[in-house]
Scaffold this active site. Structure first.
Site, mmCIF file in Angstrom:
data_model
loop_
_atom_site.group_PDB
_atom_site.id
_atom_site.type_symbol
_atom_site.label_atom_id
_atom_site.label_comp_id
_atom_site.label_asym_id
_atom_site.label_seq_id
_atom_site.Cartn_x
_atom_site.Cartn_y
_atom_site.Cartn_z
ATOM 1 C CE LYS A 278 2.946 13.736 3.883
ATOM 2 N NZ LYS A 278 3.712 13.022 4.938
ATOM 3 N NE ARG B 294 7.656 9.579 9.504
ATOM 4 C CZ ARG B 294 6.478 10.181 9.279
ATOM 5 N NH1 ARG B 294 5.457 9.474 8.836
ATOM 6 N NH2 ARG B 294 6.313 11.469 9.519
ATOM 7 C CE1 TYR C 74 -12.122 -11.894 -14.271
ATOM 8 C CE2 TYR C 74 -12.182 -9.655 -13.390
ATOM 9 C CZ TYR C 74 -11.769 -10.550 -14.360
ATOM 10 O OH TYR C 74 -11.017 -10.116 -15.427
#
Length: 323
Positions: free
Chosen positions: A34, A124, A243
């Site tokens: 996955k 879950r 930055y």
């Protein structure tokens, strides 16, 4: 090339798979690919290890479809239960095995091959054991190809055994209607916990890519390195570092094309100060800079886990494979 460069060692993944295969001692082994094989490239990784494993696991139907289109022929289990008729039709079209977690899902999938997911404590996904009889009665027995669950704390023997006892009850119920159904509760952590928890098969995810879910004394070979290319060497004229206000005087700064939009963490320096969206700066360096060669070490710096690092680090990357 302006993208980051991911170098993926397929032999490392193959060797990891062979090591897991030995740990499984003849049981079925499902490779979890996955999230683009945890960032390593699901189609290519799956093709490279297809002869070692018995099947694959993905999170959603689209991932399974991509594997089929790439020519993967072994069983593919989709973890997320179908949510509507479209999911069912696509799963059927690509010959995917779906997850059932409720009577509603059982009725939705009709006679598609499935594995029933049981909630043993992770809370879950999955049905409770007392819901199983009604779910099984809604499914043709031949369509129930497996039953599975997931350890939420595989390193904790008390929690692990409590879940295992609950799952054993569920397995008994499923085997009554289909004795050939594959029972699997162990993912990578369960595989490392010992033979007792292997049952008919197991699912290996993070182990394939070179990492363990907890410190277990076993080593696997990390398969991914990510490089950034230098875009400019700038004489320092004072002012800032990206930055950030400069706190020292530099002779020069090297800019590299890799930032937090590439899946790295803004506040964890790869060079000087924080990352910009698309770049970071270093005092010096060569044309290419390795920004990650060990996901576990980088994860510790970021206060997270290797899983998150791996699935993020190749977002905007060109993959090169070493065989």
């Amino acid at each position: 090339m302006q993208k980051t460069i991911s170098v993926i060692n397929l032999n490392a993944i193959k060797n990891n798979a062979l090591k897991v295969r030995k740990l499984c001692k003849g049981r079925k082994l499902y490779a979890v690919v996955k999230a683009d094989a945890y960032g390593h490239g699901a189609e290519i990784v799956s093709a490279y290890i297809e002869d070692i494993v018995d099947g694959f696991c993905v999170a959603i139907v689209d991932e399974g479809a991509s594997l089929r289109i790439a020519g993967i022929s072994k069983p593919i289990l989709v973890f997320t239960p179908p949510l509507d008729e479209e999911d069912v039709l696509r799963a059927k079209s690509y010959k995917l095995t779906v997850t059932v977690n409720s009577v509603k899902t059982a009725q939705l999938i009709k006679d598609l091959p499935c594995h029933v997911k049981v909630n043993t404590g992770m809370n879950r996904l999955g049905c409770n054991v007392n819901e199983l009889p009604e779910i099984l009665s809604a499914l043709p027995p031949d369509s129930v190809k497996g039953v599975y669950s997931h350890f939420y704390a595989p390193h904790d023997i008390t929690a692990r055994d409590k879940q295992f006892d609950v799952f054993s009850t569920a397995v008994g119920l499923v085997k009554k209607i289909n004795p050939k159904a594959t029972a699997h509760i162990s993912a990578s952590g369960g595989i490392l916990a010992g033979d007792k928890y292997l049952l008919d098969g197991a699912r290996a995810g993070i182990l394939l890519y070179g990492y363990t879910p907890y410190d277990c004394g076993q080593k696997f070979q990390p398969a991914l390195k990510v490089y950034a290319r230098r875009t400019q060497v700038t004489p320092f004229i004072g002012g800032g570092v990206g930055y950030n206000t400069a706190e020292e005087k530099y002779d020069k700064l090297c800019a590299y094309r890799c930032g937090y939009a590439d899946g790295f963490f803004r506040t964890v320096p790869l060079g000087e100060k924080t990352l910009c969206m698309d770049a970071f700066l270093k005092k010096d360096g060569g044309e290419y800079e390795c920004v990650m060669d060990n996901a576990e070490e980088y994860a510790k710096r970021c206060g997270t886990i290797s899983y998150e690092v791996l699935t993020n680090a190749t977002h905007r990357s060109e993959k090169f494979y070493v065989r």
